[in-house]
Write a protein that holds these residues in place. Structure first.
Motif, mmCIF file in Angstrom:
data_model
loop_
_atom_site.group_PDB
_atom_site.id
_atom_site.type_symbol
_atom_site.label_atom_id
_atom_site.label_comp_id
_atom_site.label_asym_id
_atom_site.label_seq_id
_atom_site.Cartn_x
_atom_site.Cartn_y
_atom_site.Cartn_z
ATOM 1 N N SER A 14 0.825 -1.208 0.000
ATOM 2 C CA SER A 14 0.000 0.000 0.000
ATOM 3 C C SER A 14 0.861 1.262 0.000
ATOM 4 N N SER A 15 2.143 1.119 0.318
ATOM 5 C CA SER A 15 2.998 2.313 0.286
ATOM 6 C C SER A 15 3.593 2.563 -1.107
ATOM 7 N N LEU A 16 3.487 1.582 -1.983
ATOM 8 C CA LEU A 16 4.054 1.752 -3.331
ATOM 9 C C LEU A 16 2.993 2.306 -4.288
ATOM 10 N N PRO A 17 3.390 3.186 -5.193
ATOM 11 C CA PRO A 17 2.432 3.634 -6.212
ATOM 12 C C PRO A 17 1.942 2.439 -7.042
ATOM 13 N N VAL A 204 11.943 4.593 -6.539
ATOM 14 C CA VAL A 204 10.569 4.914 -6.935
ATOM 15 C C VAL A 204 10.463 6.397 -7.291
ATOM 16 N N GLN A 205 11.119 7.207 -6.481
ATOM 17 C CA GLN A 205 11.157 8.645 -6.753
ATOM 18 C C GLN A 205 11.729 8.934 -8.143
ATOM 19 N N ALA A 206 12.688 8.101 -8.561
ATOM 20 C CA ALA A 206 13.337 8.310 -9.861
ATOM 21 C C ALA A 206 12.613 7.590 -11.004
ATOM 22 N N GLY A 207 11.479 6.945 -10.707
ATOM 23 C CA GLY A 207 10.703 6.349 -11.787
ATOM 24 C C GLY A 207 10.770 4.838 -11.920
ATOM 25 N N ALA A 208 11.255 4.148 -10.893
ATOM 26 C CA ALA A 208 11.277 2.678 -10.958
ATOM 27 C C ALA A 208 9.880 2.144 -11.242
#
Ligand SMILES: *Cc1c(COP(=O)(O)O)cnc(C)c1O
Length: 223
Positions: A14-17, A204-208
């Motif tokens: 739930s914490s991941l986009p 994730v911030q960088a688009g993973a």
């Protein structure tokens, strides 16, 4: 034990986009624990050794909707087993290996999904293309028509601080965009496989689009 795994999976999930696929790295994790993770909803598992994975896959055959991801260093002589056992190979790290996989895929009549492993900073402990070498090899990679080339994978060198690691992830993301803009027919850049337990938030911030998480789900591995 099993309930704590499912709690961790639910919290993390739930914490991941939504755009980020969670690959549970199950190396050194037993088939029983993999079952617990499956029961908690995980369908993507990452392994780094062919042999170890094979014995677990054999007892987990009933879980037929698992997608297996190979994330370890792949030797040429294990290439056939790798594409027979895994739907994804994240760690294709040189042109020769890609061409070998392409040949084998043709013989086996399959089309595995692969990521090209890049090394943004020189790192003697890791394999992978340097950005310039990768750019030079794209035309040959584009000929590997039995491979579904889906994007880039990277592992930052050990010991970077957060801003340095973020830099590596951002550079990887930028390199993928640059490649995408060249409009190859077979080399696609839909995915960025980057981020492990210690640095996935930066990735994730960088688009993973795929994070490979072991420790944070299953606990520390014995060394
Ligand atoms: C082991 C491994 C991971 C998972 O690492 P954790 O720090 O336990 O999350 C991810 N990617 C690769 C390539 C690995 O070998």
């Amino acid at each position: 034990m099993s309930s704590s795994i499912s709690e961790r999976i639910i919290t993390l999930g739930s914490s991941l986009p939504d755009s980020v696929r969670l690959i549970a790295v199950s190396k050194q994790v037993s088939a029983e624990i993999i079952r617990c993770a499956y029961a908690a909803g995980i369908r993507d598992f990452g392994e780094s050794r062919i042999q170890e994975a094979a014995s677990k896959q054999a007892v987990l055959q009933d879980l037929s909707d698992i997608t297996w991801h190979f994330i370890g260093h792949l030797q040429n002589n294990k290439a056939k087993k790798a594409i027979e056992q895994f739907q994804w190979i994240h760690s294709v790290d040189n042109l020769k290996l890609a061409q070998r996989l392409n040949q084998l895929a043709q013989e086996l009549k399959i089309s595995p999904q692969i990521c090209l492993q890049v090394k943004i900073r020189p790192d003697p402990n890791k394999s992978g293309w340097s950005p310039s070498q990768l750019l030079a090899d794209l035309a040959a990679l584009d000929q590997c028509e039995n491979l579904q080339i889906q994007g880039l994978m990277t592992i930052p060198p050990l010991g970077l601080n957060d801003s340095e690691a973020l830099n590596v992830f951002n550079s990887t993301s930028k390199l993928a965009k640059e490649i995408q803009e060249q409009n190859w027919s077979n080399v696609q850049m839909h995915h960025l496989s980057m981020g492990m337990s210690g640095d996935y938030k930066l990735a994730v911030q960088a688009g993973a689009t795929m994070v490979r998480l072991g420790t944070i789900l299953f606990g520390e591995r014995p060394v």
